[in-house]
Design a protein around this motif. Structure first.
Motif, PDB file in Angstrom:
ATOM      1  N   THR A   4       0.223   2.640  -5.926  1.00  0.00           N
ATOM      2  CA  THR A   4       0.689   1.648  -4.969  1.00  0.00           C
ATOM      3  C   THR A   4       0.921   0.320  -5.683  1.00  0.00           C
ATOM      4  O   THR A   4       0.354   0.060  -6.753  1.00  0.00           O
ATOM      5  CB  THR A   4      -0.328   1.425  -3.836  1.00  0.00           C
ATOM      6  OG1 THR A   4      -1.504   0.816  -4.387  1.00  0.00           O
ATOM      7  CG2 THR A   4      -0.685   2.744  -3.155  1.00  0.00           C
TER       8      THR A   4
ATOM      9  N   ASP B 218       7.089   4.890   0.568  1.00  0.00           N
ATOM     10  CA  ASP B 218       6.847   5.397  -0.782  1.00  0.00           C
ATOM     11  C   ASP B 218       8.166   5.538  -1.540  1.00  0.00           C
ATOM     12  O   ASP B 218       9.178   5.969  -0.969  1.00  0.00           O
ATOM     13  CB  ASP B 218       6.157   6.768  -0.720  1.00  0.00           C
ATOM     14  CG  ASP B 218       4.703   6.675  -0.292  1.00  0.00           C
ATOM     15  OD1 ASP B 218       4.142   5.570  -0.317  1.00  0.00           O
ATOM     16  OD2 ASP B 218       4.131   7.718   0.075  1.00  0.00           O
TER      17      ASP B 218
ATOM     18  N   ASP C 142       0.808  -1.216   0.000  1.00  0.00           N
ATOM     19  CA  ASP C 142       0.000   0.000   0.000  1.00  0.00           C
ATOM     20  C   ASP C 142       0.840   1.265   0.000  1.00  0.00           C
ATOM     21  O   ASP C 142       0.316   2.371   0.205  1.00  0.00           O
ATOM     22  CB  ASP C 142      -0.961  -0.018   1.195  1.00  0.00           C
ATOM     23  CG  ASP C 142      -1.986  -1.131   1.060  1.00  0.00           C
ATOM     24  OD1 ASP C 142      -2.622  -1.204  -0.017  1.00  0.00           O
ATOM     25  OD2 ASP C 142      -2.130  -1.941   1.984  1.00  0.00           O
ATOM     26  N   ARG C 143       2.127   1.111  -0.263  1.00  0.00           N
ATOM     27  CA  ARG C 143       3.002   2.257  -0.481  1.00  0.00           C
ATOM     28  C   ARG C 143       3.124   2.510  -1.983  1.00  0.00           C
ATOM     29  O   ARG C 143       3.100   1.582  -2.790  1.00  0.00           O
ATOM     30  CB  ARG C 143       4.390   2.004   0.110  1.00  0.00           C
ATOM     31  CG  ARG C 143       4.405   1.894   1.621  1.00  0.00           C
ATOM     32  CD  ARG C 143       4.096   3.225   2.268  1.00  0.00           C
ATOM     33  NE  ARG C 143       4.298   3.193   3.708  1.00  0.00           N
ATOM     34  CZ  ARG C 143       4.266   4.262   4.485  1.00  0.00           C
ATOM     35  NH1 ARG C 143       4.022   5.448   3.947  1.00  0.00           N
ATOM     36  NH2 ARG C 143       4.455   4.149   5.785  1.00  0.00           N
ATOM     37  N   ARG C 144       3.267   3.772  -2.355  1.00  0.00           N
ATOM     38  CA  ARG C 144       3.410   4.118  -3.767  1.00  0.00           C
ATOM     39  C   ARG C 144       4.804   3.713  -4.252  1.00  0.00           C
ATOM     40  O   ARG C 144       5.792   3.855  -3.528  1.00  0.00           O
ATOM     41  CB  ARG C 144       3.191   5.612  -3.975  1.00  0.00           C
ATOM     42  CG  ARG C 144       1.815   6.095  -3.595  1.00  0.00           C
ATOM     43  CD  ARG C 144       1.747   7.605  -3.598  1.00  0.00           C
ATOM     44  NE  ARG C 144       1.820   8.122  -4.953  1.00  0.00           N
ATOM     45  CZ  ARG C 144       2.329   9.298  -5.276  1.00  0.00           C
ATOM     46  NH1 ARG C 144       2.861  10.076  -4.346  1.00  0.00           N
ATOM     47  NH2 ARG C 144       2.335   9.709  -6.533  1.00  0.00           N
TER      48      ARG C 144
END
Length: 311
Positions: free
Chosen positions: A223, A272, A185-187
Protein backbone atom coordinates in the motif's frame (compact mmCIF):
# COMPACT_ATOMS: atom_id res chain seq x y z
CA UNK A 1 30.82 -1.19 -32.13
CA UNK A 2 27.08 -0.61 -31.83
CA UNK A 3 26.17 3.04 -31.40
CA UNK A 4 23.55 3.64 -28.71
CA UNK A 5 21.64 6.92 -28.67
CA UNK A 6 19.43 7.91 -25.75
CA UNK A 7 16.76 10.54 -26.36
CA UNK A 8 16.15 12.58 -23.24
CA UNK A 9 18.19 13.21 -20.09
CA UNK A 10 15.45 12.76 -17.51
CA UNK A 11 15.51 10.04 -14.84
CA UNK A 12 14.73 7.24 -17.30
CA UNK A 13 17.29 8.39 -19.85
CA UNK A 14 19.94 8.65 -17.15
CA UNK A 15 19.02 5.18 -15.86
CA UNK A 16 19.50 3.77 -19.36
CA UNK A 17 22.90 5.47 -19.56
CA UNK A 18 23.89 3.98 -16.20
CA UNK A 19 22.97 0.46 -17.35
CA UNK A 20 24.84 0.90 -20.63
CA UNK A 21 27.99 2.13 -18.90
CA UNK A 22 28.09 -1.01 -16.75
CA UNK A 23 28.44 -2.86 -20.05
CA UNK A 24 31.35 -0.69 -21.16
CA UNK A 25 29.16 1.28 -23.59
CA UNK A 26 29.37 5.05 -23.91
CA UNK A 27 26.07 6.24 -25.41
CA UNK A 28 25.18 9.61 -26.88
CA UNK A 29 22.40 11.55 -25.13
CA UNK A 30 20.24 13.88 -27.20
CA UNK A 31 18.51 16.87 -25.61
CA UNK A 32 17.34 20.24 -26.81
CA UNK A 33 19.96 21.95 -24.63
CA UNK A 34 22.86 19.53 -25.03
CA UNK A 35 22.60 18.65 -21.33
CA UNK A 36 25.60 16.68 -20.07
CA UNK A 37 25.00 13.23 -18.54
CA UNK A 38 27.87 11.42 -16.76
CA UNK A 39 29.03 8.43 -18.77
CA UNK A 40 27.67 9.73 -22.07
CA UNK A 41 28.50 12.14 -24.83
CA UNK A 42 26.06 14.96 -25.56
CA UNK A 43 24.19 15.93 -28.68
CA UNK A 44 21.93 18.91 -29.15
CA UNK A 45 18.75 18.55 -31.23
CA UNK A 46 15.11 19.61 -31.32
CA UNK A 47 13.36 16.26 -31.75
CA UNK A 48 10.18 17.92 -33.00
CA UNK A 49 12.16 18.90 -36.14
CA UNK A 50 12.25 15.83 -38.44
CA UNK A 51 15.58 16.81 -40.00
CA UNK A 52 17.20 17.48 -36.61
CA UNK A 53 15.86 14.22 -35.18
CA UNK A 54 17.17 12.25 -38.14
CA UNK A 55 20.61 13.86 -37.89
CA UNK A 56 20.80 13.20 -34.15
CA UNK A 57 20.41 9.42 -34.58
CA UNK A 58 21.86 8.95 -38.07
CA UNK A 59 24.68 6.70 -36.80
CA UNK A 60 22.58 4.79 -34.28
CA UNK A 61 22.01 1.07 -34.18
CA UNK A 62 19.89 1.34 -31.03
CA UNK A 63 17.74 4.34 -30.11
CA UNK A 64 16.21 4.62 -26.63
CA UNK A 65 13.19 6.91 -26.71
CA UNK A 66 12.98 8.46 -23.22
CA UNK A 67 12.02 12.01 -24.23
CA UNK A 68 8.60 13.50 -23.61
CA UNK A 69 6.79 16.84 -23.67
CA UNK A 70 5.64 18.56 -20.49
CA UNK A 71 3.02 16.43 -18.72
CA UNK A 72 0.19 18.84 -19.45
CA UNK A 73 1.15 18.94 -23.15
CA UNK A 74 0.90 15.21 -23.83
CA UNK A 75 -2.39 15.34 -25.78
CA UNK A 76 -1.11 18.12 -28.04
CA UNK A 77 2.52 17.09 -28.56
CA UNK A 78 3.48 13.56 -27.54
CA UNK A 79 2.23 11.56 -30.52
CA UNK A 80 3.82 14.01 -32.97
CA UNK A 81 7.13 13.83 -31.11
CA UNK A 82 7.10 10.05 -31.29
CA UNK A 83 6.29 10.18 -34.99
CA UNK A 84 9.50 12.16 -35.58
CA UNK A 85 11.46 9.60 -33.54
CA UNK A 86 9.98 6.67 -35.47
CA UNK A 87 10.93 8.33 -38.74
CA UNK A 88 14.46 9.07 -37.55
CA UNK A 89 15.06 5.54 -36.21
CA UNK A 90 13.66 4.05 -39.42
CA UNK A 91 15.95 6.18 -41.57
CA UNK A 92 18.95 5.03 -39.51
CA UNK A 93 17.87 1.39 -39.60
CA UNK A 94 18.03 1.37 -35.80
CA UNK A 95 16.19 -0.65 -33.19
CA UNK A 96 13.78 1.67 -31.35
CA UNK A 97 13.40 0.97 -27.62
CA UNK A 98 10.58 2.97 -26.07
CA UNK A 99 9.93 3.88 -22.44
CA UNK A 100 6.18 3.66 -21.81
CA UNK A 101 3.80 3.55 -18.86
CA UNK A 102 0.56 1.70 -18.07
CA UNK A 103 -1.92 4.53 -18.67
CA UNK A 104 -3.19 2.91 -21.86
CA UNK A 105 -5.10 0.15 -20.06
CA UNK A 106 -7.47 2.43 -18.21
CA UNK A 107 -9.54 1.20 -15.27
CA UNK A 108 -8.91 -2.52 -14.79
CA UNK A 109 -10.29 -4.83 -12.06
CA UNK A 110 -7.35 -6.93 -10.96
CA UNK A 111 -3.65 -6.97 -11.86
CA UNK A 112 -2.43 -5.32 -15.05
CA UNK A 113 -0.92 -7.68 -17.62
CA UNK A 114 0.27 -7.08 -21.17
CA UNK A 115 -2.64 -9.18 -22.49
CA UNK A 116 -5.18 -6.51 -21.52
CA UNK A 117 -6.71 -4.30 -24.21
CA UNK A 118 -5.62 -0.67 -24.39
CA UNK A 119 -9.04 0.77 -23.63
CA UNK A 120 -8.27 3.86 -21.53
CA UNK A 121 -10.86 6.65 -21.45
CA UNK A 122 -8.65 9.38 -20.00
CA UNK A 123 -7.00 11.83 -22.37
CA UNK A 124 -3.46 10.83 -21.49
CA UNK A 125 -4.36 7.16 -21.45
CA UNK A 126 -5.79 7.42 -24.96
CA UNK A 127 -2.64 9.19 -26.11
CA UNK A 128 -0.48 6.39 -24.71
CA UNK A 129 -2.68 3.70 -26.25
CA UNK A 130 -2.56 5.29 -29.69
CA UNK A 131 1.18 5.82 -29.46
CA UNK A 132 1.67 2.09 -28.89
CA UNK A 133 -0.58 1.31 -31.85
CA UNK A 134 1.58 3.61 -33.97
CA UNK A 135 4.70 1.77 -32.81
CA UNK A 136 3.18 -1.65 -33.35
CA UNK A 137 1.97 -0.70 -36.82
CA UNK A 138 5.42 0.59 -37.78
CA UNK A 139 7.02 -2.65 -36.55
CA UNK A 140 4.56 -4.92 -38.36
CA UNK A 141 4.95 -2.92 -41.55
CA UNK A 142 8.71 -3.43 -41.44
CA UNK A 143 9.32 0.30 -41.13
CA UNK A 144 11.32 0.00 -37.89
CA UNK A 145 12.08 -2.63 -35.26
CA UNK A 146 10.39 -1.73 -31.98
CA UNK A 147 10.27 -2.94 -28.39
CA UNK A 148 8.74 -1.15 -25.39
CA UNK A 149 9.06 -1.37 -21.62
CA UNK A 150 6.12 -0.22 -19.50
CA UNK A 151 6.63 1.09 -15.98
CA UNK A 152 4.30 2.17 -13.23
CA UNK A 153 4.80 5.40 -11.25
CA UNK A 154 8.52 5.47 -10.68
CA UNK A 155 10.81 6.64 -7.91
CA UNK A 156 14.51 6.74 -7.12
CA UNK A 157 17.48 9.11 -6.91
CA UNK A 158 16.95 12.03 -9.26
CA UNK A 159 13.22 11.41 -9.74
CA UNK A 160 11.35 14.61 -8.92
CA UNK A 161 8.21 14.90 -11.09
CA UNK A 162 6.36 11.77 -9.98
CA UNK A 163 3.59 10.83 -7.57
CA UNK A 164 6.47 9.61 -5.39
CA UNK A 165 9.00 12.22 -6.39
CA UNK A 166 10.10 15.41 -4.69
CA UNK A 167 6.70 16.26 -3.21
CA UNK A 168 6.71 12.86 -1.51
CA UNK A 169 10.30 12.16 -0.44
CA UNK A 170 11.38 15.69 0.48
CA UNK A 171 8.88 15.97 3.34
CA UNK A 172 9.70 12.41 4.43
CA UNK A 173 13.40 13.18 4.95
CA UNK A 174 12.44 16.44 6.71
CA UNK A 175 9.85 14.86 9.01
CA UNK A 176 7.08 16.96 7.50
CA UNK A 177 3.54 15.94 6.49
CA UNK A 178 3.53 13.99 3.24
CA UNK A 179 0.83 14.91 0.69
CA UNK A 180 -0.90 11.82 -0.71
CA UNK A 181 -3.68 11.73 -3.29
CA UNK A 182 -6.13 8.83 -3.40
CA UNK A 183 -6.55 6.07 -0.83
CA UNK A 184 -3.20 5.34 0.86
CA UNK A 185 -4.48 1.94 2.01
CA UNK A 186 -4.81 0.61 -1.52
CA UNK A 187 -1.97 -1.42 -3.01
CA UNK A 188 0.07 0.40 -5.64
CA UNK A 189 2.99 -0.83 -7.71
CA UNK A 190 5.90 1.59 -7.89
CA UNK A 191 8.83 1.18 -10.29
CA UNK A 192 12.41 1.83 -9.17
CA UNK A 193 13.89 3.86 -12.00
CA UNK A 194 17.29 2.07 -12.15
CA UNK A 195 15.35 -1.18 -12.73
CA UNK A 196 13.45 0.53 -15.55
CA UNK A 197 16.69 1.57 -17.25
CA UNK A 198 18.16 -1.92 -16.89
CA UNK A 199 15.00 -3.47 -18.33
CA UNK A 200 15.09 -1.26 -21.41
CA UNK A 201 18.71 -2.23 -22.05
CA UNK A 202 17.97 -5.94 -21.61
CA UNK A 203 15.08 -5.66 -24.06
CA UNK A 204 17.40 -4.01 -26.58
CA UNK A 205 19.77 -6.98 -26.29
CA UNK A 206 17.13 -9.68 -26.80
CA UNK A 207 15.65 -9.96 -30.31
CA UNK A 208 13.07 -12.48 -29.11
CA UNK A 209 11.38 -9.66 -27.16
CA UNK A 210 11.07 -7.24 -30.05
CA UNK A 211 7.72 -6.32 -31.56
CA UNK A 212 5.78 -6.06 -28.32
CA UNK A 213 5.55 -4.21 -24.99
CA UNK A 214 6.65 -5.66 -21.65
CA UNK A 215 5.99 -4.72 -18.03
CA UNK A 216 9.35 -4.05 -16.44
CA UNK A 217 10.29 -5.61 -13.08
CA UNK A 218 9.01 -3.86 -9.96
CA UNK A 219 9.65 -4.25 -6.23
CA UNK A 220 6.98 -5.92 -4.13
CA UNK A 221 3.64 -4.13 -4.32
CA UNK A 222 2.48 -2.67 -1.01
CA UNK A 223 0.00 0.00 0.00
CA UNK A 224 1.07 3.59 -0.42
CA UNK A 225 0.89 3.93 3.36
CA UNK A 226 3.32 1.04 3.86
CA UNK A 227 5.55 2.43 1.12
CA UNK A 228 5.69 5.76 3.00
CA UNK A 229 6.13 4.08 6.39
CA UNK A 230 9.11 2.07 5.18
CA UNK A 231 10.66 5.20 3.70
CA UNK A 232 10.12 7.18 6.90
CA UNK A 233 11.66 4.39 8.98
CA UNK A 234 14.74 4.42 6.77
CA UNK A 235 14.89 8.21 7.12
CA UNK A 236 14.53 7.89 10.91
CA UNK A 237 11.68 10.40 10.82
CA UNK A 238 8.07 10.27 12.01
CA UNK A 239 5.42 9.90 9.32
CA UNK A 240 2.20 11.83 8.91
CA UNK A 241 0.24 11.58 5.67
CA UNK A 242 -1.73 14.60 4.49
CA UNK A 243 -4.67 13.77 2.18
CA UNK A 244 -4.87 15.77 -1.03
CA UNK A 245 -8.36 16.09 -2.52
CA UNK A 246 -9.17 16.38 -6.23
CA UNK A 247 -10.46 19.92 -5.75
CA UNK A 248 -7.12 20.90 -4.21
CA UNK A 249 -5.28 19.53 -7.24
CA UNK A 250 -7.59 21.48 -9.55
CA UNK A 251 -6.99 24.64 -7.56
CA UNK A 252 -3.23 24.11 -7.59
CA UNK A 253 -3.54 23.40 -11.31
CA UNK A 254 -4.42 27.03 -11.96
CA UNK A 255 -0.77 27.75 -11.18
CA UNK A 256 0.86 24.37 -11.86
CA UNK A 257 -0.67 22.77 -14.97
CA UNK A 258 0.82 19.35 -14.20
CA UNK A 259 -1.16 19.19 -10.94
CA UNK A 260 -4.42 19.67 -12.80
CA UNK A 261 -3.48 16.88 -15.19
CA UNK A 262 -3.09 14.35 -12.36
CA UNK A 263 -6.80 14.47 -11.50
CA UNK A 264 -7.92 12.20 -14.34
CA UNK A 265 -5.33 9.61 -13.27
CA UNK A 266 -6.46 9.41 -9.64
CA UNK A 267 -8.32 6.16 -10.33
CA UNK A 268 -4.91 4.48 -10.13
CA UNK A 269 -4.69 5.53 -6.47
CA UNK A 270 -8.34 5.17 -5.46
CA UNK A 271 -8.24 1.41 -5.95
CA UNK A 272 -5.59 -1.29 -6.04
CA UNK A 273 -3.11 -0.75 -8.88
CA UNK A 274 -0.95 -3.85 -9.26
CA UNK A 275 1.33 -4.34 -12.27
CA UNK A 276 2.28 -7.92 -13.14
CA UNK A 277 5.73 -8.43 -14.70
CA UNK A 278 5.64 -12.23 -14.85
CA UNK A 279 6.01 -12.33 -18.64
CA UNK A 280 9.19 -10.23 -18.60
CA UNK A 281 10.71 -12.19 -15.70
CA UNK A 282 10.16 -15.49 -17.52
CA UNK A 283 12.29 -14.30 -20.44
CA UNK A 284 14.82 -11.87 -18.98
CA UNK A 285 14.83 -12.59 -15.27
CA UNK A 286 13.36 -10.75 -12.30
CA UNK A 287 16.03 -8.19 -11.49
CA UNK A 288 13.78 -5.91 -9.45
CA UNK A 289 15.61 -4.25 -6.57
CA UNK A 290 14.21 -5.16 -3.16
CA UNK A 291 11.83 -2.44 -2.00
CA UNK A 292 13.75 -1.50 1.15
CA UNK A 293 17.01 -1.30 -0.79
CA UNK A 294 15.40 0.93 -3.42
CA UNK A 295 13.87 3.14 -0.76
CA UNK A 296 17.16 3.37 1.13
CA UNK A 297 18.96 4.62 -1.98
CA UNK A 298 16.19 7.13 -2.64
CA UNK A 299 16.17 8.41 0.93
CA UNK A 300 19.95 8.78 0.87
CA UNK A 301 19.76 10.86 -2.30
CA UNK A 302 17.06 13.15 -0.90
CA UNK A 303 18.75 13.47 2.49
CA UNK A 304 22.19 14.30 1.09
CA UNK A 305 21.53 18.05 0.62
CA UNK A 306 20.34 18.27 4.24
CA UNK A 307 23.55 16.95 5.74
CA UNK A 308 25.95 19.55 7.18
CA UNK A 309 28.95 20.23 4.96
CA UNK A 310 32.20 18.84 6.31
CA UNK A 311 35.33 20.92 6.40
Amino acid sequence: MTTHVVLGAGPVGRAVVASLTTRGITPAVVTRSGHAVPGATSRRADLTDPAAAAAAVADAEVVFQCAQPAYHRWPQEFRALQSRVIGAAAAAGALLVVAENVYGYGVVPGPLTEALPLSAETRKGQVRAQMWRDLSDAHRAGQVRVVAGRASDFFGPGVTASAVGARFFTPIVRGKPVPVAGDPDRRHTYTYVPDFGEALVRLSETPATWGRAWHVPNPATVTTREFAERAATLAAEPLRLRPVRPWQLRLLGTLVPAARETVEMLYQFDDDHVVDHTAYAAVLGDHATALDDALAATIAAYAAPLRPATR
